[in-house]
Write a protein that holds these residues in place. Structure first.
Motif, PDB file in Angstrom:
ATOM      1  N   LYS A   2       0.823  -1.211   0.000  1.00 18.67           N
ATOM      2  CA  LYS A   2       0.000   0.000   0.000  1.00 18.67           C
ATOM      3  C   LYS A   2       0.860   1.266   0.000  1.00 18.67           C
ATOM      4  CE  LYS A   2      -3.757  -2.383   2.419  1.00 18.67           C
ATOM      5  NZ  LYS A   2      -4.519  -2.526   3.690  1.00 18.67           N
ATOM      6  N   ARG A  29      -6.032 -10.595   1.605  1.00 18.92           N
ATOM      7  CA  ARG A  29      -7.388 -10.211   1.194  1.00 18.92           C
ATOM      8  C   ARG A  29      -8.141  -9.552   2.340  1.00 18.92           C
ATOM      9  NH1 ARG A  29      -7.227 -15.071  -2.029  1.00 18.92           N
ATOM     10  NH2 ARG A  29      -8.064 -16.294  -0.280  1.00 18.92           N
ATOM     11  N   LYS A  30      -7.886 -10.010   3.560  1.00 18.41           N
ATOM     12  CA  LYS A  30      -8.558  -9.440   4.726  1.00 18.41           C
ATOM     13  C   LYS A  30      -8.096  -8.014   5.019  1.00 18.41           C
ATOM     14  CE  LYS A  30      -9.480 -13.907   6.888  1.00 18.41           C
ATOM     15  NZ  LYS A  30      -9.174 -14.850   7.990  1.00 18.41           N
ATOM     16  N   THR A  31      -6.950  -7.619   4.453  1.00 17.48           N
ATOM     17  CA  THR A  31      -6.484  -6.234   4.611  1.00 17.48           C
ATOM     18  C   THR A  31      -6.999  -5.325   3.497  1.00 17.48           C
ATOM     19  OG1 THR A  31      -4.429  -6.458   3.312  1.00 17.48           O
ATOM     20  CG2 THR A  31      -4.349  -7.131   5.629  1.00 17.48           C
ATOM     21  N   GLY A  32      -7.770  -5.896   2.571  1.00 13.78           N
ATOM     22  CA  GLY A  32      -8.334  -5.101   1.489  1.00 13.78           C
ATOM     23  C   GLY A  32      -7.601  -5.209   0.170  1.00 13.78           C
TER      24      GLY A  32
END
Length: 417
Positions: free
Chosen positions: A241, A266-269
């Protein structure tokens, strides 16, 4: 120097230009005339140097020259270690062959999918076959293919063919090929096993070594970030990011790790997908297509599966788990910094993997400064019991797993304390 000066016919020279080769690369300048002359070749060059075109272009021209030899069975065979590389090489050959005045029959065969369509595709015969060793032998067993007419054999990524356990299959294939043939061995690295193979399979080969020249060496900046194994996924998400990488290829040691890390990302977006050998061919193809189209931002892959990944403008690779050898390190970081682009290769280093990373540095003749990211500094190394081994977080780096003696010593120390 134009491609025609190397002996290539004009249609193939134009096809090379269409693939982005304005002039021949160093490996192409040396290999193409030798292949056209019928010589055996033992070629080593950096990843992304144009090795595939170096043998594909003269191979196609040789097949065109021999079109009068009527046979349903292949006159050229290209062996590769992975299904992705088979598809990649097949696409390159098909693209080049479109320019030829006469059509050539090119078959691509690999495992992980039903064999029936591949058998059906051979009913009209094949001039050239690109295959992984296991699937090729399966097709031969089905009597859909004979290897007695092969005049030219190409071993692409030969080091990986041996590393991945294909030595037995390769030996069985060589036994079925004509003794009098041309053999071309192309690879990025040449460990001792390859030298032994070259001695037995090649006849008076032309040895070509093309080192990375300063002006053409990949522009890859290496970073080594110190982090505890348990914090790697969080740090990885932060880097993706903060650095703004549109695509990043992450290397892990096992298929299970690929699934777990992708799920946590995936759980972090982040749009992340695992990529390993257990996935179906359809799923792997879809992941690659989504990755190239930037619909997937992070692909978490094992070494074996990632060998066929060739993505234009891939800005970064991350060694979540360190590679098991310096050779694997070369192949991993070579996924970025291609075709004149710059790239970054990040390695996560912990207390348990520091010694192994120093060995990788020594083997590649480089020193990578260690750095720490605020908020992810490694915790002070706890006092270890005699004989205990620090957790590595490598997923099985050679020489870093505790032996039975290590475990017994640690158990004895625990009882005496």
């Amino acid at each position: 120097m134009p491609f025609t000066a190397l002996g290539l016919i004009s249609p193939l020279a134009q096809a090379a230009a269409g693939r982005g080769y304005a002039v021949p690369t160093p490996i192409q300048r040396e290999a193409i005339p030798a292949v056209l002359a019928g010589r055996d070749v033992l070629a080593s060059a950096q990843t992304g140097s144009g090795k595939t075109a170096a043998y594909a272009l003269p191979l196609l021209q040789g097949l065109l020259d021999r079109r009068h030899e009527k046979t349903r069975h292949p006159r050229a065979l290209v062996l590769v270690p992975t299904r992705e590389l088979a598809q990649q090489v097949g696409e390159t050959l098909h693209d080049f062959a479109k320019s030829l005045p006469d059509a050539l029959r090119i078959a691509v065969m690999f495992g992980g999918v039903s064999i029936n369509p591949q058998l059906m595709g051979l009913r009209g015969g094949a001039d050239l076959v690109v295959a992984t060793p296991g699937r090729l032998l399966d097709v031969v067993v089905h009597n859909a293919l004979r290897l007695g007419s092969v005049a030219t054999l190409v071993l692409d990524e030969a080091d990986r063919l041996l590393d991945l356990g294909f030595a037995e299959e390769l030996g069985r294939i060589l036994e079925q090929l004509p003794k009098q043939r041309q053999t071309l061995l192309f690879s990025a690295t040449f460990p001792p096993a390859i030298a032994a193979l070259a001695t037995s399979a090649l006849r008076d080969p032309l040895r070509i070594d093309v080192p990375a020249e300063p002006e053409s060496a990949p522009d890859i900046a290496q970073r080594a970030i110190e982090v505890d194994p348990s914090r790697r996924t969080q740090l990885l998400a932060k880097l993706v990011k903060d650095e703004g990488w549109p695509r990043v290829l992450v290397f892990v040691a096992t298929k299970h790790a690929a699934e777990i890390v992708a799920d946590k990302l995936r759980k972090t977006g982040l749009e992340a997908e695992p990529f390993h050998g257990v996935l179906s061919q359809g799923k792997r193809s879809q992941v690659l297509a989504d990755f190239k189209a930037s619909r997937v931002q992070v692909v978490v892959a094992t070494d074996l599966a990632a060998r066929g990944i060739d993505v234009v403008q891939l800005p970064a690779v991350v060694n979540y788990d360190l590679p098991r050898s310096a050779v694997d390190h070369v192949h991993r970081i070579g996924r970025t910094g291609r075709a004149g682009e710059s790239g970054v290769a990040v390695s996560f280093v912990s207390a348990g993997t520091e010694a192994h990373f120093r060995l990788i540095e020594k083997r590649q003749g480089a020193q990578v400064p260690r750095e720490q990211i605020a908020g992810f500094e490694p915790a002070p190394l706890a006092e270890l019991a005699p004989g205990a081994v620090a957790p590595s977080g490598t997923g099985g780096v050679k020489g870093k797993r505790p032996s039975k003696k290590d475990k017994l010593r640690a158990a004895a120390a625990g009882k005496s304390s």
